[in-house]
Design a protein around this motif. Structure first.
Motif, PDB file in Angstrom:
ATOM      1  N   LEU A 101      26.135  27.637  44.154  1.00 19.52           N
ATOM      2  CA  LEU A 101      25.469  28.535  45.093  1.00 19.52           C
ATOM      3  C   LEU A 101      26.042  29.947  45.043  1.00 19.52           C
ATOM      4  O   LEU A 101      25.294  30.926  45.062  1.00 19.52           O
ATOM      5  CB  LEU A 101      25.584  27.967  46.511  1.00 19.52           C
ATOM      6  CG  LEU A 101      24.839  28.744  47.594  1.00 19.52           C
ATOM      7  CD1 LEU A 101      23.352  28.805  47.275  1.00 19.52           C
ATOM      8  CD2 LEU A 101      25.066  28.099  48.943  1.00 19.52           C
ATOM      9  N   ALA A 102      27.373  30.091  44.964  1.00 17.04           N
ATOM     10  CA  ALA A 102      27.978  31.428  44.931  1.00 17.04           C
ATOM     11  C   ALA A 102      27.548  32.192  43.687  1.00 17.04           C
ATOM     12  O   ALA A 102      27.263  33.389  43.740  1.00 17.04           O
ATOM     13  CB  ALA A 102      29.499  31.320  44.972  1.00 17.04           C
ATOM     14  N   LEU A 127      29.480  39.506  41.045  1.00 17.31           N
ATOM     15  CA  LEU A 127      30.114  38.365  40.393  1.00 17.31           C
ATOM     16  C   LEU A 127      31.535  38.710  39.955  1.00 17.31           C
ATOM     17  O   LEU A 127      32.464  37.918  40.153  1.00 17.31           O
ATOM     18  CB  LEU A 127      29.281  37.928  39.184  1.00 17.31           C
ATOM     19  CG  LEU A 127      29.719  36.642  38.497  1.00 17.31           C
ATOM     20  CD1 LEU A 127      29.679  35.483  39.484  1.00 17.31           C
ATOM     21  CD2 LEU A 127      28.816  36.351  37.312  1.00 17.31           C
ATOM     22  N   ALA A 128      31.753  39.892  39.417  1.00 16.01           N
ATOM     23  CA  ALA A 128      33.091  40.329  39.014  1.00 16.01           C
ATOM     24  C   ALA A 128      33.987  40.476  40.235  1.00 16.01           C
ATOM     25  O   ALA A 128      35.164  40.104  40.208  1.00 16.01           O
ATOM     26  CB  ALA A 128      33.011  41.650  38.259  1.00 16.01           C
ATOM     27  N   TRP A 129      33.452  40.980  41.337  1.00 16.72           N
ATOM     28  CA  TRP A 129      34.230  41.126  42.562  1.00 16.72           C
ATOM     29  C   TRP A 129      34.654  39.757  43.094  1.00 16.72           C
ATOM     30  O   TRP A 129      35.791  39.567  43.495  1.00 16.72           O
ATOM     31  CB  TRP A 129      33.381  41.864  43.599  1.00 16.72           C
ATOM     32  CG  TRP A 129      34.103  42.097  44.882  1.00 16.72           C
ATOM     33  CD1 TRP A 129      34.978  43.099  45.155  1.00 16.72           C
ATOM     34  CD2 TRP A 129      34.017  41.313  46.067  1.00 16.72           C
ATOM     35  NE1 TRP A 129      35.439  42.985  46.444  1.00 16.72           N
ATOM     36  CE2 TRP A 129      34.871  41.887  47.020  1.00 16.72           C
ATOM     37  CE3 TRP A 129      33.304  40.167  46.411  1.00 16.72           C
ATOM     38  CZ2 TRP A 129      35.026  41.376  48.296  1.00 16.72           C
ATOM     39  CZ3 TRP A 129      33.459  39.657  47.680  1.00 16.72           C
ATOM     40  CH2 TRP A 129      34.313  40.258  48.601  1.00 16.72           C
ATOM     41  N   LEU A 161      38.835  35.608  43.948  1.00 13.07           N
ATOM     42  CA  LEU A 161      39.281  34.237  43.703  1.00 13.07           C
ATOM     43  C   LEU A 161      40.597  34.218  42.932  1.00 13.07           C
ATOM     44  O   LEU A 161      41.520  33.470  43.274  1.00 13.07           O
ATOM     45  CB  LEU A 161      38.206  33.461  42.933  1.00 13.07           C
ATOM     46  CG  LEU A 161      38.538  31.997  42.645  1.00 13.07           C
ATOM     47  CD1 LEU A 161      38.668  31.227  43.958  1.00 13.07           C
ATOM     48  CD2 LEU A 161      37.468  31.385  41.769  1.00 13.07           C
ATOM     49  N   ALA A 162      40.717  35.059  41.928  1.00 14.57           N
ATOM     50  CA  ALA A 162      41.966  35.126  41.154  1.00 14.57           C
ATOM     51  C   ALA A 162      43.119  35.590  42.040  1.00 14.57           C
ATOM     52  O   ALA A 162      44.228  35.062  41.958  1.00 14.57           O
ATOM     53  CB  ALA A 162      41.796  36.062  39.962  1.00 14.57           C
TER      54      ALA A 162
END
Length: 132
Positions: free
Chosen positions: A4-5, A18-20, A25-26
């Motif tokens: 979903l994300a 998506l990069a953000w 997450l990292a």
């Protein structure tokens, strides 16, 4: 099925969102692990007749000998390596507290220093408790 994300990022924000999300997450996973490692390696544990003075990167505390319990080595695993940290059981706490600056990765020189440090702490604790 697309998570979903990922689907939301592609539809609503494209590659920038998506990069953000990947960066956040990292940071959420990587940053605590790095800070924990730095704290274990560069902290200090000082012994005094009153108790243990623990100093890490973000925290300083004092534990009187009367509140300390067993001091032991715990084995931890990180990726492909295994190492040991020293922990002390403190009265009134559920989990043991690690002792900053006391770590061994299994090499003979560090292992001897680590074992000697644990022995010194236990001897100091024994003498202090005897005087109480």
């Amino acid at each position: 099925m697309i998570p979903l994300a990922l689907a939301t990022a592609v539809v609503c924000g494209g590659p920038a969102l998506l990069a953000w999300q990947a960066g956040v997450l990292a940071a959420v996973i990587w940053l605590p692990a790095v800070l924990y490692g730095i704290t274990i390696m560069y902290g200090t544990t000082r012994l005094t007749p009153e108790g243990l003075h623990l100093r890490s990167l973000f925290r300083r505390s004092f534990v009187p000998w009367a509140r300390t319990g067993m001091v032991e080595a715990q084995e931890r695993t990180a990726k492909a390596s295994t190492y040991q940290v020293a922990v002390v059981h403190i009265e009134g706490h559920r989990r043991p507290r690690y002792l900053p600056g006391l770590r061994s990765d299994g090499t003979p020189a560090l292992e001897a220093d680590f074992t000697a440090a644990l022995r010194r702490i236990r001897d100091y604790q024994r003498r202090a408790v005897r005087q109480l």
